[in-house]
Design a protein around this motif. Structure first.
Motif, PDB file in Angstrom:
ATOM      1  N   ILE A  47      21.449 -12.358 -13.844  1.00 57.15           N
ATOM      2  CA  ILE A  47      21.621 -12.937 -15.175  1.00 57.15           C
ATOM      3  C   ILE A  47      20.264 -13.085 -15.834  1.00 57.15           C
ATOM      4  N   SER A  48      20.275 -13.158 -17.167  1.00 58.90           N
ATOM      5  CA  SER A  48      19.019 -13.301 -17.913  1.00 58.90           C
ATOM      6  C   SER A  48      18.703 -14.786 -18.085  1.00 58.90           C
ATOM      7  N   GLY A  49      17.476 -15.025 -18.508  1.00 55.31           N
ATOM      8  CA  GLY A  49      17.117 -16.388 -18.862  1.00 55.31           C
ATOM      9  C   GLY A  49      16.446 -17.178 -17.761  1.00 55.31           C
ATOM     10  N   ALA A  50      15.964 -16.529 -16.705  1.00 58.27           N
ATOM     11  CA  ALA A  50      15.260 -17.271 -15.658  1.00 58.27           C
ATOM     12  C   ALA A  50      13.954 -17.811 -16.212  1.00 58.27           C
ATOM     13  N   GLU A  51      13.636 -19.048 -15.906  1.00 55.89           N
ATOM     14  CA  GLU A  51      12.429 -19.683 -16.422  1.00 55.89           C
ATOM     15  C   GLU A  51      11.361 -19.876 -15.362  1.00 55.89           C
ATOM     16  N   GLN A  52      11.745 -19.874 -14.068  1.00 58.67           N
ATOM     17  CA  GLN A  52      10.764 -20.110 -13.012  1.00 58.67           C
ATOM     18  C   GLN A  52      10.993 -19.120 -11.876  1.00 58.67           C
ATOM     19  N   ALA A  53       9.925 -18.870 -11.081  1.00 64.61           N
ATOM     20  CA  ALA A  53       9.983 -17.919  -9.986  1.00 64.61           C
ATOM     21  C   ALA A  53      11.042 -18.290  -8.965  1.00 64.61           C
ATOM     22  N   ASN A  54      11.257 -19.606  -8.790  1.00 65.83           N
ATOM     23  CA  ASN A  54      12.209 -20.000  -7.763  1.00 65.83           C
ATOM     24  C   ASN A  54      13.657 -19.748  -8.175  1.00 65.83           C
ATOM     25  N   GLU A  55      13.841 -19.275  -9.392  1.00 57.20           N
ATOM     26  CA  GLU A  55      15.178 -18.887  -9.807  1.00 57.20           C
ATOM     27  C   GLU A  55      15.502 -17.443  -9.417  1.00 57.20           C
ATOM     28  N   CYS A  56      14.472 -16.695  -8.954  1.00 54.86           N
ATOM     29  CA  CYS A  56      14.680 -15.334  -8.461  1.00 54.86           C
ATOM     30  C   CYS A  56      15.209 -15.422  -7.028  1.00 54.86           C
ATOM     31  N   LEU A  57      16.269 -14.724  -6.769  1.00 57.21           N
ATOM     32  CA  LEU A  57      16.942 -14.804  -5.473  1.00 57.21           C
ATOM     33  C   LEU A  57      16.377 -13.798  -4.485  1.00 57.21           C
ATOM     34  N   ALA A  58      16.393 -14.157  -3.203  1.00 58.23           N
ATOM     35  CA  ALA A  58      15.960 -13.229  -2.158  1.00 58.23           C
ATOM     36  C   ALA A  58      16.924 -12.057  -2.086  1.00 58.23           C
ATOM     37  N   CYS A  59      16.368 -10.865  -1.994  1.00 61.79           N
ATOM     38  CA  CYS A  59      17.205  -9.668  -1.891  1.00 61.79           C
ATOM     39  C   CYS A  59      18.014  -9.758  -0.597  1.00 61.79           C
ATOM     40  N   PRO A  60      19.339  -9.570  -0.653  1.00 62.09           N
ATOM     41  CA  PRO A  60      20.177  -9.771   0.536  1.00 62.09           C
ATOM     42  C   PRO A  60      20.026  -8.642   1.558  1.00 62.09           C
ATOM     43  N   THR A  61      20.538  -8.873   2.740  1.00 60.52           N
ATOM     44  CA  THR A  61      20.496  -7.854   3.784  1.00 60.52           C
ATOM     45  C   THR A  61      21.312  -6.639   3.363  1.00 60.52           C
ATOM     46  N   GLY A  62      20.896  -5.472   3.864  1.00 55.89           N
ATOM     47  CA  GLY A  62      21.590  -4.238   3.529  1.00 55.89           C
ATOM     48  C   GLY A  62      21.218  -3.682   2.172  1.00 55.89           C
ATOM     49  N   ARG A  63      20.233  -4.326   1.508  1.00 56.34           N
ATOM     50  CA  ARG A  63      19.837  -3.911   0.168  1.00 56.34           C
ATOM     51  C   ARG A  63      18.326  -4.024   0.011  1.00 56.34           C
ATOM     52  N   TYR A  64      17.801  -3.442  -1.090  1.00 57.84           N
ATOM     53  CA  TYR A  64      16.386  -3.602  -1.422  1.00 57.84           C
ATOM     54  C   TYR A  64      16.265  -3.865  -2.917  1.00 57.84           C
ATOM     55  N   CYS A  65      15.172  -4.491  -3.291  1.00 53.84           N
ATOM     56  CA  CYS A  65      14.989  -4.916  -4.671  1.00 53.84           C
ATOM     57  C   CYS A  65      13.574  -4.592  -5.136  1.00 53.84           C
ATOM     58  N   PRO A  66      13.382  -3.488  -5.865  1.00 54.74           N
ATOM     59  CA  PRO A  66      12.068  -3.227  -6.459  1.00 54.74           C
ATOM     60  C   PRO A  66      11.727  -4.308  -7.490  1.00 54.74           C
ATOM     61  N   ALA A  67      10.512  -4.315  -7.967  1.00 55.85           N
ATOM     62  CA  ALA A  67      10.093  -5.286  -8.977  1.00 55.85           C
ATOM     63  C   ALA A  67      10.982  -5.185 -10.217  1.00 55.85           C
ATOM     64  N   ALA A  68      11.263  -6.320 -10.798  1.00 59.08           N
ATOM     65  CA  ALA A  68      12.045  -6.425 -12.040  1.00 59.08           C
ATOM     66  C   ALA A  68      13.501  -5.988 -11.864  1.00 59.08           C
ATOM     67  N   THR A  69      14.010  -6.066 -10.648  1.00 61.71           N
ATOM     68  CA  THR A  69      15.399  -5.667 -10.396  1.00 61.71           C
ATOM     69  C   THR A  69      16.364  -6.739 -10.885  1.00 61.71           C
ATOM     70  N   SER A  70      17.414  -6.291 -11.552  1.00 60.00           N
ATOM     71  CA  SER A  70      18.448  -7.237 -11.974  1.00 60.00           C
ATOM     72  C   SER A  70      19.601  -7.284 -10.970  1.00 60.00           C
ATOM     73  N   MET A  71      19.783  -6.175 -10.232  1.00 58.45           N
ATOM     74  CA  MET A  71      20.824  -6.121  -9.205  1.00 58.45           C
ATOM     75  C   MET A  71      20.262  -5.441  -7.957  1.00 58.45           C
TER      76      MET A  71
END
Length: 227
Positions: free
Chosen positions: A11-35
């Motif tokens: 979702i959009s509108g994150a205001e702080q770094a701690n609102e970014c979620l850890a990428c789950p197992t079985g997946r990878y998340c490059p920088a600026a990933t939304s999914m």
């Protein structure tokens, strides 16, 4: 102005770094990933926070990994995978005849032992079938090999050298040693057919399996052949 924190967030509108979620197992998340992106088929990831596709580990031999796998699945019994990176159960090969794969997750089929055989594709049995008398079975045999006519072998024979010359008094048409019938004899080895057995001469008698006619005892006689 503070810098923008890149993260995996649906979702959009994150205001702080701690609102970014850890990428789950079985997946990878490059920088600026939304999914999160699924790890490719043939790879897996057991831990969170993978950043790039190369963070996904190659699926080990004996197992397969569909897209987004967190834990590799073993090839089922009857199948094996000698190479890493299998992408599906179908990529696990069926164990060929002459071998067996009795447990899941095998990387190499188990060969049938010398003196045994197995003609089944994808066999899951614990042991192979004993080679029948008159035949021989080297290691990894899919079918028994018949001994040549005029020779014989015992059950569970392992090589052509196990086929022995048919003994006198007998004949061996199909690798099996058969006694000449009573009233006949065979003085030679390597008899191929029943015709190798000769009629017992007059004045003698021949029990089954005889290679030398026995003379009638003194005081007795036999005028005809084939006694």
């Amino acid at each position: 102005m503070t810098g923008v924190q890149t993260c995996a967030l649906p979702i959009s509108g994150a205001e702080q770094a701690n609102e970014c979620l850890a990428c789950p197992t079985g997946r990878y998340c490059p920088a600026a990933t939304s999914m999160p992106v699924l790890c490719p088929a043939g790879t897996y990831r057991t831990e969170q926070s993978a950043e790039v596709s190369t963070s996904c580990d190659t699926c080990p031999a004996g197992k397969y990994c569909i897209e987004g796998t967190t834990t590799p699945e073993p090839c089922s019994a009857g199948r094996y995978s000698a190479s890493a990176g299998a992408t599906s159960q179908a990529a696990c090969l069926q164990c060929p005849p002459g071998t067996r794969c009795s447990t899941a997750g095998m990387t190499v089929p188990t060969n049938c032992e010398p003196g045994t055989y197995l003609g089944t594709l994808g066999a899951t049995v614990d042991s192979c079938t004993a080679c029948e008398a008159g035949k021989y079975c080297p290691a990894a045999s899919a079918t028994p090999t018949a001994c040549p006519a005029g020779t014989y072998s015992a059950a569970s024979s392992t090589a052509a050298s196990s086929c022995l010359d048919c003994r006198a008094g007998k004949y061996c048409p199909l690798g099996l040693e058969i006694d000449c019938a009573a009233g006949k004899y065979n003085p030679a080895t390597k008899g191929v057919a029943e015709s190798a057995c000769l009629p017992c001469p007059s004045g003698h008698y021949c029990v089954a399996g005889t290679h030398t006619p026995e003379p009638c005892a003194a005081g007795k006689y036999r005028a005809t052949t084939g006694a």
